[in-house]
Write an enzyme that holds these catalytic residues in place. Structure first.
Site, PDB file in Angstrom:
ATOM      1  N   HIS A 162     -15.667 -13.118 -34.091  1.00  0.00           N
ATOM      2  CA  HIS A 162     -15.402 -11.710 -34.460  1.00  0.00           C
ATOM      3  C   HIS A 162     -15.618 -10.773 -33.274  1.00  0.00           C
ATOM      4  CE1 HIS A 162     -15.567 -13.188 -38.649  1.00  0.00           C
ATOM      5  NE2 HIS A 162     -16.563 -13.910 -38.188  1.00  0.00           N
ATOM      6  N   SER A 283      -4.106   2.745  -9.056  1.00  0.00           N
ATOM      7  CA  SER A 283      -3.404   3.784  -9.803  1.00  0.00           C
ATOM      8  C   SER A 283      -2.894   4.817  -8.821  1.00  0.00           C
ATOM      9  CB  SER A 283      -4.358   4.424 -10.808  1.00  0.00           C
ATOM     10  OG  SER A 283      -3.920   5.724 -11.123  1.00  0.00           O
ATOM     11  N   LYS A 289      -9.375   3.390  -9.655  1.00  0.00           N
ATOM     12  CA  LYS A 289      -8.892   2.316 -10.522  1.00  0.00           C
ATOM     13  C   LYS A 289      -8.648   1.005  -9.797  1.00  0.00           C
ATOM     14  CE  LYS A 289      -7.244   2.966 -14.383  1.00  0.00           C
ATOM     15  NZ  LYS A 289      -7.769   2.602 -15.694  1.00  0.00           N
ATOM     16  N   GLU A 296      -2.261  -8.488 -17.706  1.00  0.00           N
ATOM     17  CA  GLU A 296      -1.637  -7.583 -18.694  1.00  0.00           C
ATOM     18  C   GLU A 296      -0.151  -7.882 -18.833  1.00  0.00           C
ATOM     19  OE1 GLU A 296      -2.950  -3.216 -18.441  1.00  0.00           O
ATOM     20  OE2 GLU A 296      -3.619  -4.087 -16.558  1.00  0.00           O
TER      21      GLU A 296
END
Ligand code: ARG
Length: 462
Positions: A162, A283, A289, A296
């Protein structure tokens, strides 16, 4: 793409006017099926060799075809070949050029054959090579995972259920879960290859041919294991493409799950891993970043492969026997699935050695999550307390530790004994992460020595 003289159309004989430009563009596949030119030439040469051996064409014709095809191949490989949409597809483009080069022998090549069995043969040859490529990459992917698993065979990581801290596992053990997935993937691709590797050529348009062909000989020349058993099925079957997309969808699903974990683990709240800079991107606006774009994007690309599977199933579901032009739509999804799994495996193979584990972050997550609570319950059960009562007692101890802001192992013996008098000072060995890991010592479990044994098994060829 060039355009050629309308009187040159392959089927001009039957028609009173040339095909409309729009229809030509709509029905052409040469812009994407030219990828199969090597397979097309190879299959044509095998077909011509068989025709000559059976006395259907002359030895001189075969020699011309071989010489002409050599030149066609050279022209394509060197980029000087002119592909034409007027000639619809890779098959007609190559045949036309061959005929221009060698004359009548080129026109005899298509004897006893149709583009229907020709295209089915080309795709199978193409896919067979692609599967071999994917299989090799899957092997490399597993060996990179195994190298990392070996390095981290004893490194504790919070195992989640979970997505909440459950019990300690080792990072090595966690990575081995993905090795298992990859092994099943390899089995599925091997299984798909078996059914891909059957020869449709000889089915001709749909019913077979009146020439005395030898399909078994062509199968041998092209390395097929068998000949397709029914001509109608041979020209219209695309199960192999669907099976490849199904195996690819599962593989991508596995890579997507791994990607999701890498993305999560890179978040500073977890901080379990860092990914080498060469696999991260920045970024354009936020200078701080460091983004995990590669996992991804792998997660994102999974969607298109699932889509290709559903697309191909849908393409086939309404088709009556035998060949229909619909089938031309099989190639782009199949090629894209091949490209996507190939590129994604390649990038994972490079990326995995660039993963660094941060043992301290993983350990601190374990402490915060009371990951050894089950071990304490098992300890009490071994001392005679029924498991449900032990569960209750440990639940109370966890609540106490949580109120204090400490770990279970930081409670004193006196405090622990308030929850059960069965607790003695041997409890602290059980409450440590190392003790917890070492205690799960059977085939398939997380004890470091079991993880090392599993790595050895995975490395030894079966
Ligand atoms: N370009 C076609 C395809 O990809 C080749 C077969 C065409 N056959 C036909 N009868 N039109 O499926």
């Amino acid at each position: 793409m060039s355009q050629s003289d309308p009187s040159q159309y392959t089927w001009a004989g039957r028609f009173s006017e040339p095909t409309s430009e729009l229809v030509k563009r709509y029905t052409a596949s040469v812009c994407f099926d030219q990828r199969m030119w090597r397979q097309d030439i190879r299959a044509s040469l095998a077909h011509a060799t068989m025709l000559a051996r059976q006395g259907i064409i002359s030895a001189a014709d075969l020699a011309d075809i071989e010489r002409g095809m050599k030149q066609v191949a050279d022209e394509i490989a060197s980029g000087v070949f002119v592909w034409s949409v007027d000639l619809e597809d890779v098959h007609l483009n190559i045949e036309k050029r061959l005929t221009t080069l060698i004359g009548d022998a080129g026109k005899r090549l298509h004897t006893g054959r149709s583009r229907n069995d020709q295209v089915a043969t080309d795709i199978r040859l193409f896919l067979r090579d692609a599967i071999d490529g994917v299989d090799a990459l899957l092997g490399e992917f597993q060996s990179r995972l195994l190298d990392l698993a070996e390095r981290e065979a004893a490194t504790p990581l919070p195992g989640f259920t979970h997505l909440q801290v459950a019990q300690p596992v080792t990072l090595g053990h966690h990575l081995l879960a993905y090795v298992e997935m990859a092994r099943r993937d390899a089995e599925r691709f091997a299984d798909c290859r078996r059914r891909t590797n059957r020869l449709p050529l000889g089915a001709a348009a749909l019913a077979g041919t009146t020439y005395p062909i030898d399909r078994q000989y062509v199968a041998e020349l092209l390395g097929f294991d068998a000949v397709c058993g029914n001509s109608l099925d041979a020209v219209s079957d695309r199960d192999f493409a669907i099976e490849f997309c199904a195996a690819s969808a599962l593989l991508m699903m596995h890579l997507s799950r791994l990607s999701e974990e890498l993305v999560l683990w890179m978040n500073p709240r977890f901080g379990f891993i860092t990914l080498a800079d060469r696999f991260c991107t920045g970024s354009s606006i936020m200078p701080q970043k460091r983004n995990p774009d590669v996992p991804e994007l792998a997660r994102g690309k999974t969607g298109r492969v699932f889509g290709h599977l559903v697309g191909l199933l849908t393409l086939m579901k309404g088709q009556p026997l035998a060949y229909n032009k619909d089938n031309q739509e099989d190639k782009e999804p199949l090629f894209d699935a091949i490209d996507t799994v190939t590129d994604t495996l390649r990038i994972f193979i490079e990326m995995i050695p660039g993963i660094t584990a941060n043992a301290e972050s993983m350990r601190s997550a374990l402490r915060q999550g009371f990951a050894t609570a089950t071990d304490l319950a098992d300890y009490l059960t071994r001392k005679g307390l029924p498991f449900r009562d032990a569960h209750e007692a440990v639940g109370q101890a966890v609540r106490r530790a949580e109120e204090r802001g400490t770990d279970l192992a930081q409670l004193s013996l006196a405090e622990l004994r308030q929850f059960s008098p069965l607790i003695d000072d041997d409890v602290f060995a059980v409450l440590t992460v190392e003790g917890s890991l070492a205690a799960r010592d059977h085939h398939g479990a997380t004890a470091p020595r079991q993880v090392r044994a599993a790595i050895a098994r995975a490395r030894s060829p079966t």
